[in-house]
Motif scaffolding. Structure first.
Motif, PDB file in Angstrom:
ATOM      1  N   ALA A 116       0.783  -1.418   0.103  1.00  0.00           N
ATOM      2  CA  ALA A 116      -0.004   0.015   0.028  1.00  0.00           C
ATOM      3  C   ALA A 116       1.055   1.262  -0.070  1.00  0.00           C
ATOM      4  N   ILE A 117       1.946   1.149   0.688  1.00  0.00           N
ATOM      5  CA  ILE A 117       2.646   2.439   0.769  1.00  0.00           C
ATOM      6  C   ILE A 117       3.553   2.432  -0.406  1.00  0.00           C
ATOM      7  N   ALA A 118       3.897   1.593  -1.286  1.00  0.00           N
ATOM      8  CA  ALA A 118       4.672   1.711  -2.516  1.00  0.00           C
ATOM      9  C   ALA A 118       3.652   2.068  -3.489  1.00  0.00           C
ATOM     10  N   ILE A 119       2.511   1.594  -3.339  1.00  0.00           N
ATOM     11  CA  ILE A 119       1.458   2.094  -4.532  1.00  0.00           C
ATOM     12  C   ILE A 119       1.299   3.614  -4.240  1.00  0.00           C
ATOM     13  N   GLY A 120       1.099   4.085  -2.992  1.00  0.00           N
ATOM     14  CA  GLY A 120       1.029   5.480  -2.806  1.00  0.00           C
ATOM     15  C   GLY A 120       2.120   6.208  -3.088  1.00  0.00           C
ATOM     16  N   ASP A 121       3.115   5.905  -3.057  1.00  0.00           N
ATOM     17  CA  ASP A 121       4.479   6.543  -3.394  1.00  0.00           C
ATOM     18  C   ASP A 121       4.630   6.753  -5.018  1.00  0.00           C
ATOM     19  N   PHE A 122       4.248   5.807  -5.484  1.00  0.00           N
ATOM     20  CA  PHE A 122       4.361   5.649  -7.084  1.00  0.00           C
ATOM     21  C   PHE A 122       3.407   6.706  -7.562  1.00  0.00           C
ATOM     22  N   ALA A 123       2.209   6.583  -7.105  1.00  0.00           N
ATOM     23  CA  ALA A 123       0.957   7.370  -7.323  1.00  0.00           C
ATOM     24  C   ALA A 123       1.486   9.021  -7.172  1.00  0.00           C
ATOM     25  N   GLY A 137       9.457  -0.829  -6.628  1.00  0.00           N
ATOM     26  CA  GLY A 137       8.868  -1.016  -5.326  1.00  0.00           C
ATOM     27  C   GLY A 137       7.479  -1.630  -5.347  1.00  0.00           C
ATOM     28  N   MET A 138       6.780  -1.202  -6.305  1.00  0.00           N
ATOM     29  CA  MET A 138       5.375  -1.715  -6.151  1.00  0.00           C
ATOM     30  C   MET A 138       5.047  -2.882  -6.929  1.00  0.00           C
ATOM     31  N   THR A 139       6.048  -3.312  -7.927  1.00  0.00           N
ATOM     32  CA  THR A 139       5.876  -4.905  -8.392  1.00  0.00           C
ATOM     33  C   THR A 139       6.739  -5.605  -7.324  1.00  0.00           C
ATOM     34  N   MET A 140       7.618  -5.162  -6.728  1.00  0.00           N
ATOM     35  CA  MET A 140       8.318  -6.082  -5.695  1.00  0.00           C
ATOM     36  C   MET A 140       7.166  -6.318  -4.491  1.00  0.00           C
ATOM     37  N   THR A 141       6.694  -5.152  -3.941  1.00  0.00           N
ATOM     38  CA  THR A 141       5.725  -5.831  -2.768  1.00  0.00           C
ATOM     39  C   THR A 141       4.632  -6.494  -3.146  1.00  0.00           C
ATOM     40  N   HIS A 142       4.083  -6.485  -4.745  1.00  0.00           N
ATOM     41  CA  HIS A 142       3.218  -7.342  -5.137  1.00  0.00           C
ATOM     42  C   HIS A 142       3.644  -8.784  -5.228  1.00  0.00           C
ATOM     43  N   ASP A 143       4.776  -8.879  -5.283  1.00  0.00           N
ATOM     44  CA  ASP A 143       5.285 -10.332  -5.453  1.00  0.00           C
ATOM     45  C   ASP A 143       5.297 -10.922  -3.948  1.00  0.00           C
ATOM     46  N   LYS A 144       5.673  -9.919  -3.047  1.00  0.00           N
ATOM     47  CA  LYS A 144       5.949 -10.412  -1.771  1.00  0.00           C
ATOM     48  C   LYS A 144       4.626 -10.732  -1.144  1.00  0.00           C
ATOM     49  N   ALA A 145       3.413  -9.726  -1.431  1.00  0.00           N
ATOM     50  CA  ALA A 145       2.187 -10.110  -0.730  1.00  0.00           C
ATOM     51  C   ALA A 145       1.579 -11.483  -1.300  1.00  0.00           C
TER      52      ALA A 145
END
Length: 232
Positions: free
Chosen positions: A82-89, A167-175
């Motif tokens: 969620a943090i990574a998506i917010g930062d990218f947005a 960061g967004m794609t990496m956290t997606h894979d971790k989730a």
């Protein structure tokens, strides 16, 4: 169908109720075996019940510890995503149009799919399609970023954009990994097996020590009464 797949498709309260009924049945079977042994005067005392209960408690403690750790990891992965998506947005909001609106539109759909991810079981058929759509959204965003980099638009944002996207794609894979990281089938089978064995052993030998103590007390009182009669 794998054993764990069947377990994941059953609600937790139903599993608890089924396991409770099975343990009651195992305990009842143990008491029946003990009753037969008493009739045959086989009231031997044993530590098997204590050992089986101790082993079951140890296995149960490790299982709960592992499950709690996995649960905390999944929450941490979701928070990081969620943090990574917010930062990218926030970074993409500084781009110029039309790329800014295009990425924003893709992110809105991406977030909706990630929210739906938490409502679908990991073994459900919809999960594979949902994950595929998320990957497709990532590819669309990547193509837009590639066009921005190729046309050298907002060159000062290139590095933050790449870092945010990675960061967004990496956290997606971790989730996704955290959701698939479940307790192994072997642990579940051992937990159920030792639970039933412990219940059976408790029913089988639970009253042996009490019965032995009662028998010893009766014999001792009979001997005392016999000595009293001899004295008289």
């Amino acid at each position: 169908m794998p054993f764990m797949s069947m377990i994941l498709q059953v609600d937790a309260w139903k599993l608890g109720l089924i396991f409770f009924v099975l343990m009651l049945a195992a305990g009842w079977a143990g008491t029946r075996v003990r009753a037969i042994a008493v009739k045959k005067q086989q009231n031997e005392n044993t530590r098997i019940a204590d050992a089986s209960i101790a082993l079951f408690a140890l296995l149960l403690a490790f299982s709960f510890s592992g499950a709690a750790e996995r649960y905390e990891n999944r929450k941490e992965y979701l928070l990081d995503e969620a943090i990574a998506i917010g930062d990218f947005a926030a970074t993409t909001s500084m781009l110029e149009n039309p790329e800014r609106d295009q990425i924003r539109q893709e992110l809105v759909g991406y977030v909706k799919e990630r929210l739906a991810f938490g409502k679908v079981r990991i073994e459900a058929p919809e999960m594979q399609a949902l994950t595929a759509r998320s990957r497709e959204r990532q590819e669309h965003i990547q193509s837009i970023l590639h066009r921005v980099f190729a046309e050298k638009k907002s060159s000062t944002l290139h590095t933050p954009l790449m870092n945010g996207f990675n960061g967004m794609t990496m956290t997606h894979d971790k989730a996704l990994y955290g959701s698939r990281n479940q307790i192994s089938d072997t642990i579940i089978v051992l937990l159920i097996t030792f639970g039933l064995i412990s219940a059976f052993m408790t029913g089988r030998f639970g009253g042996s020590s009490d019965e032995s103590s009662l028998t010893s007390s009766i014999v001792r009182r009979q001997r005392q009464w016999h000595r009293f009669e001899v004295v008289i």
